[in-house]
Write an enzyme that holds these catalytic residues in place. Sequence first.
Site, PDB file in Angstrom:
ATOM      1  N   GLY A 189       0.838  -1.187   0.000  1.00  0.00           N
ATOM      2  CA  GLY A 189       0.000   0.000   0.000  1.00  0.00           C
ATOM      3  C   GLY A 189       0.874   1.240   0.000  1.00  0.00           C
ATOM      4  N   SER A 190       0.776   2.090  -1.006  1.00  0.00           N
ATOM      5  CA  SER A 190       1.748   3.165  -1.141  1.00  0.00           C
ATOM      6  C   SER A 190       1.331   4.145  -2.234  1.00  0.00           C
ATOM      7  CB  SER A 190       3.113   2.564  -1.467  1.00  0.00           C
ATOM      8  OG  SER A 190       2.963   1.562  -2.464  1.00  0.00           O
TER       9      SER A 190
END
Length: 232
Positions: A189-190
């Site tokens: 997640g980024s």
Amino acid sequence: MSLVDTIKNTFVPIHREGYPFIAGFAVATLVLGLIWGPLFWIGLILTAWCTYFFRDPPRVTPVDDRFVIAPADGIVSAVGPAVPPPELDMGASEMTRISVFMNVFSCHINRAPVRGRISLIEHRPGRFLNADLDKASVENERNSLVIESPHGPVPVVQIAGLVARRIVCWAEAPGEIGMGERFGLIRFGSRVDVYLPAKARARVAVGQIAVGGETVIAEFGSQMPPPLVRVS
């Protein structure tokens, strides 16, 4: 087409970076199943998610230097002026920043938005705020590349997020990279920011879904269409 080819084309390839994690999830699933039966099914679901996370599907990238391609799968979370990270020595002038936010279900393979020569790669430690926040560009851990494209330098920044704790970059500087070529990933997640020169025009809006390696997010040397005039 043979049966083997049909099977290969049915399943999405998994990037080798994910093998240790998938194996770890699988072993944990077996152990949990020995402890209590229902835990096995929970572990199996998590193992399937881990496998899905590290998918690396082939993409068809437009072959045109006028285009800037999405560096990742996800939602366009920002389009507007911003100053590139200071460690890149790009000065204090604003460039057009386009941000793509990846959640834990997005494909996390990162791809080059333009072709050119990588002149600089800089890693900067930082915090792990929600990558969807604007201040994450400044405060979060990040890895930045500068690609010397045919239209000028294009900084690309991998930003860690609330869950992401590991930025992986396979590219090297100096070195050549092609448009749409894989250069890294972020677990889990980024966000990826692309900074563009003034002559580039954004072709996406906030909230739009981008496909890494395929979606055109900006274009060089084009003019914005004239505003629509309502005729009463």
